[in-house]
Design a protein around this motif. Structure first.
Motif, PDB file in Angstrom:
ATOM      1  N   ARG A 111      40.288  31.647  40.858  1.00 19.01           N
ATOM      2  CA  ARG A 111      40.225  32.684  39.819  1.00 19.01           C
ATOM      3  C   ARG A 111      38.927  33.485  39.957  1.00 19.01           C
ATOM      4  O   ARG A 111      38.933  34.718  39.882  1.00 19.01           O
ATOM      5  CB  ARG A 111      40.330  32.024  38.445  1.00 19.01           C
ATOM      6  N   LEU A 147      39.138  35.561  43.255  1.00 15.85           N
ATOM      7  CA  LEU A 147      40.079  36.675  43.152  1.00 15.85           C
ATOM      8  C   LEU A 147      39.628  37.759  42.181  1.00 15.85           C
ATOM      9  O   LEU A 147      40.112  38.888  42.246  1.00 15.85           O
ATOM     10  CB  LEU A 147      41.463  36.159  42.771  1.00 15.85           C
ATOM     11  N   ALA A 148      38.680  37.445  41.327  1.00 15.56           N
ATOM     12  CA  ALA A 148      38.125  38.472  40.442  1.00 15.56           C
ATOM     13  C   ALA A 148      37.449  39.571  41.264  1.00 15.56           C
ATOM     14  O   ALA A 148      37.324  40.710  40.807  1.00 15.56           O
ATOM     15  CB  ALA A 148      37.135  37.851  39.460  1.00 15.56           C
ATOM     16  N   VAL A 194      38.716  40.860  43.960  1.00 18.82           N
ATOM     17  CA  VAL A 194      39.739  41.717  44.571  1.00 18.82           C
ATOM     18  C   VAL A 194      40.019  42.861  43.607  1.00 18.82           C
ATOM     19  O   VAL A 194      40.344  42.613  42.440  1.00 18.82           O
ATOM     20  CB  VAL A 194      41.040  40.922  44.859  1.00 18.82           C
ATOM     21  N   PRO A 195      39.907  44.102  44.066  1.00 16.58           N
ATOM     22  CA  PRO A 195      40.174  45.232  43.171  1.00 16.58           C
ATOM     23  C   PRO A 195      41.561  45.123  42.531  1.00 16.58           C
ATOM     24  O   PRO A 195      42.541  44.755  43.198  1.00 16.58           O
ATOM     25  CB  PRO A 195      40.092  46.454  44.098  1.00 16.58           C
ATOM     26  N   THR A 196      41.635  45.440  41.256  1.00 17.72           N
ATOM     27  CA  THR A 196      42.876  45.315  40.490  1.00 17.72           C
ATOM     28  C   THR A 196      44.047  46.007  41.169  1.00 17.72           C
ATOM     29  O   THR A 196      45.153  45.462  41.226  1.00 17.72           O
ATOM     30  CB  THR A 196      42.674  45.879  39.070  1.00 17.72           C
ATOM     31  N   GLY A 197      43.838  47.177  41.720  1.00 16.99           N
ATOM     32  CA  GLY A 197      44.904  47.934  42.354  1.00 16.99           C
ATOM     33  C   GLY A 197      45.427  47.315  43.639  1.00 16.99           C
ATOM     34  O   GLY A 197      46.490  47.705  44.126  1.00 16.99           O
ATOM     35  N   ARG A 198      44.725  46.347  44.200  1.00 16.99           N
ATOM     36  CA  ARG A 198      45.157  45.713  45.453  1.00 16.99           C
ATOM     37  C   ARG A 198      45.737  44.318  45.247  1.00 16.99           C
ATOM     38  O   ARG A 198      46.232  43.703  46.177  1.00 16.99           O
ATOM     39  CB  ARG A 198      43.976  45.653  46.419  1.00 16.99           C
ATOM     40  N   ARG A 199      45.704  43.823  44.022  1.00 16.74           N
ATOM     41  CA  ARG A 199      46.138  42.450  43.756  1.00 16.74           C
ATOM     42  C   ARG A 199      47.633  42.242  44.004  1.00 16.74           C
ATOM     43  O   ARG A 199      48.034  41.190  44.497  1.00 16.74           O
ATOM     44  CB  ARG A 199      45.760  42.037  42.344  1.00 16.74           C
ATOM     45  N   ALA A 200      48.462  43.215  43.664  1.00 16.47           N
ATOM     46  CA  ALA A 200      49.911  43.072  43.888  1.00 16.47           C
ATOM     47  C   ALA A 200      50.203  42.921  45.385  1.00 16.47           C
ATOM     48  O   ALA A 200      51.062  42.130  45.778  1.00 16.47           O
ATOM     49  CB  ALA A 200      50.672  44.254  43.304  1.00 16.47           C
TER      50      ALA A 200
END
Length: 159
Positions: A119, A122-123, A125-131
Motif C-alpha cells: 500500500r 503503490l501510493a 504510483v500516479p493515480t492515473g496509471r494505477r488501472a
C-alpha cells in the motif's frame, strides 16, 4: 490454437525490475515474523493456503520440486508446527499435507505485512496509471496461473 508473440526485452526488463522490488517486500515481510521460514518453505505454505490440503506429490508438482525435496521441506515445516501431515484412509502410501492453525496464522501475518508495505509502495504510483498497473499485473498473474488474492485469503482483512 492462437500463436502468442514472444515478449520483447523491454517487457522482460520491466518485469525483472518489478519482481526484484516485490521480492524485497516478501523478504522483509517474512523476516519480520518470529518464525525461521525460508522463501521456498513460505511458498509451500502459501500454495497450501491457496489450494487447501493436498497430497505431498501434488504439492511437489505445484512447487516444481522433486517429491523427496518436498518431503524434506514438509518435514521441516511439520517440525515447526506449520503443517500437518497425515496418511489418507483411502491410500496409506500417500501423505496429505495441510496448513496447521499456526501455519495459517503465519501466512496471514506475512500477508498483512506485505499488504501494508505494498500500500505504501503503490501510493507512489500516479493515480492515473494505477488501472494500467492492475491490468498488467492481473495479466501476469493469469499467465502464471496464480489464484487471485481475494479468492483464497479469507482471514486477511484489508485495512
Amino acid at each position: 490454437m492462437q500463436r502468442l508473440e514472444e515478449p520483447g526485452d523491454e517487457l522482460v526488463d520491466a518485469v525483472m525490475t518489478a519482481s526484484r522490488a516485490l521480492l524485497a517486500v516478501v523478504v522483509r515481510s517474512l523476516a519480520a515474523v518470529d518464525e525461521d521460514v525460508t522463501l521456498p518453505q513460505y511458498r509451500a505454505l502459501v500454495v497450501l493456503g491457496q489450494r487447501g490440503g493436498m497430497r505431498s506429490a501434488e504439492l511437489a508438482a505445484a512447487l516444481a520440486v522433486t517429491p523427496p525435496t518436498c518431503t524434506r521441506m514438509c518435514g521441516r515445516l511439520e517440525g515447526k508446527g506449520l503443517v500437518v501431515r497425515e496418511r489418507p484412509a483411502d491410500d496409506r502410501r500417500a501423505v496429505a499435507v495441510s496448513l496447521s492453525p499456526a501455519g495459517r496464522a503465519l501466512v496471514d501475518d506475512v500477508s498483512r505485512r506485505r499488504r501494508d508495505e505494498l500500500r505504501t509502495l503503490l501510493a507512489g504510483v500516479p493515480t492515473g496509471r494505477r488501472a494500467a498497473v492492475v491490468e498488467g499485473l492481473r495479466s501476469l498473474a493469469d499467465a502464471a496461473d496464480e489464484v487471485p488474492e481475494r479468492d483464497w485469503t479469507d482471514s486477511v482483512v484489508a485495512p
